[in-house]
Design an enzyme around this catalytic site. Structure first.
Site, PDB file in Angstrom:
ATOM      1  N   GLU A   1       8.171 141.126  39.780  1.00 17.76           N
ATOM      2  CA  GLU A   1       8.707 142.762  39.598  1.00 17.76           C
ATOM      3  C   GLU A   1       8.332 143.247  38.507  1.00 17.76           C
ATOM      4  OE1 GLU A   1      12.558 143.888  37.961  1.00 17.76           O
ATOM      5  OE2 GLU A   1      13.324 143.788  39.945  1.00 17.76           O
TER       6      GLU A   1
ATOM      7  N   ASP B   1       8.966 142.678  46.931  1.00 12.73           N
ATOM      8  CA  ASP B   1       8.965 143.841  46.100  1.00 12.73           C
ATOM      9  C   ASP B   1       7.844 143.629  44.977  1.00 12.73           C
ATOM     10  OD1 ASP B   1      10.708 142.136  44.642  1.00 12.73           O
ATOM     11  OD2 ASP B   1      11.706 143.915  43.872  1.00 12.73           O
TER      12      ASP B   1
END
Length: 346
Positions: free
Chosen positions: A55, A114
């Protein structure tokens, strides 16, 4: 005199041509952020034992592209590809510093979708900005891997698995994290690949957010998707909290209908809104929004042409030395969302 004037004018023109371009406000903010959290190609999570994760690498790469900082972008991508990228082109999600300072420091090889999406999106942006086809090639390989292993159909939804392992219940229910649906990244993936699956994924994400908001007034960090609907039974965390606070920002960034974001805007319109709320019990945090949450709140309001309330309006996009990695990252994301969201008319 006229000759002297011509020479002087020529010198001024030459000096102007050779002087470095003035940095944008975002680039200056990126320099401040990098001074705190960037180290030779990795972004350091100062609030979590100085680990690095996919991330953070994705965020750093996005910020570097937006700041037109190709040198740091290349260092970030090189470290990420060398240290975190797996053979299947996805990324191990966590690196914990160790003496070897290489991929042997990866202590959890599971991926986080993500992070995978953020890295691919940053590479697409870099390919467009700097006209480097190799970036796009790398992005397409990542998106192909995400599409093949992280996107699953569960009638009537197309779902994004949070990671390869650990998110399917024994009865086949799926646990999702709707903050992983980075809507502008999904849009970029659809444009880059021509695959409508990314659009279907976005539609499913919006539908699940709306259902969550209708059922609990807000969307939780983690949600269970069943054959009969949605549930908070047995999820990692039933709070609207440190994950889900990104959802409204990402909705506004992609200019998704204001009604989808309205429950978040309503919650944040209270200047005394607590940082988190447990959607099962109703219990709330005893502390207010963090600086990063305040920035996300203010940016979401701005993207939807809503007034910014209370102390969320004052200096929320300013970085300082007291911020940890996550708050600083939310502030940078908020700056970027406003910059890009306004550009595409949100």
């Amino acid at each position: 005199m006229r000759r002297f004037g011509f020479v002087l004018l020529s010198v001024v023109v030459l000096m102007t041509a050779c002087s470095p371009a003035r940095k944008s406000e975002f680039a200056l903010a990126w320099d401040t952020y990098a001074a705190r959290f960037y180290d030779q190609g990795r972004i350091i999570d100062t609030g979590n034992n100085n680990v690095s994760h996919s991330e953070g690498q994705g965020y750093g790469m996005l910020f570097a592209v937006a700041a037109d900082d190709k040198a740091r972008f290349d260092e970030l991508w090189q470290w990420t590809a060398t240290t975190l990228q797996r053979a299947d082109k996805l990324f191990s999600w966590r690196y914990t510093p160790c003496p070897q300072q290489d991929r042997t420091c990866v202590d959890d090889p599971n991926n986080a979708s993500d992070g995978d999406l953020l890295i691919a999106w940053a590479l697409i942006k870099a390919a467009d900005k700097w006209q480097e086809p190799v970036y796009r090639k790398s992005a397409m390989a990542i998106l192909e891997a995400v599409r093949a292993t992280m996107v699953v159909a569960k009638h009537p939804y197309v779902l994004l698995m949070p990671g390869e392992n650990g998110f399917i219940y024994p009865n086949g229910d799926v646990q999702v994290n709707l903050s992983y649906w980075v809507f502008p990244a999904l849009n970029a993936a659809a444009d880059a690949t021509g695959d409508e699956t990314w659009d279907d994924l976005a539609v499913s994400g919006i539908s699940l957010i709306q259902q969550s908001n209708n059922q609990w007034s807000l969307t939780p960090d983690w949600l269970r998707v069943t054959d009969d609907g949605i549930s908070l039974d047995g999820v990692v965390n039933p709070e609207f909290g440190f994950n889900a606070c990104r959802i409204p920002l990402q909705l506004g960034w992609q200019n998704i209908d204001k009604q989808v974001a309205k429950p978040f805007l309503d919650y944040w319109s209270d200047p005394a809104a607590p940082a988190t709320k447990n959607l099962l019990t109703g219990a709330v945090a005893e502390y207010p929004l963090t600086p990063g949450m305040k920035a996300a709140s203010a940016a979401t309001a701005q993207l939807y042409d809503e007034p910014v309330k209370g102390d969320n309006a004052a200096g929320v996009f300013t970085l300082n030395d007291e911020l940890d990695y996550y708050s600083a990252s939310l502030i940078m994301l908020s700056r970027l969302a406003i910059q890009e969201g306004n550009r595409h008319g949100s």
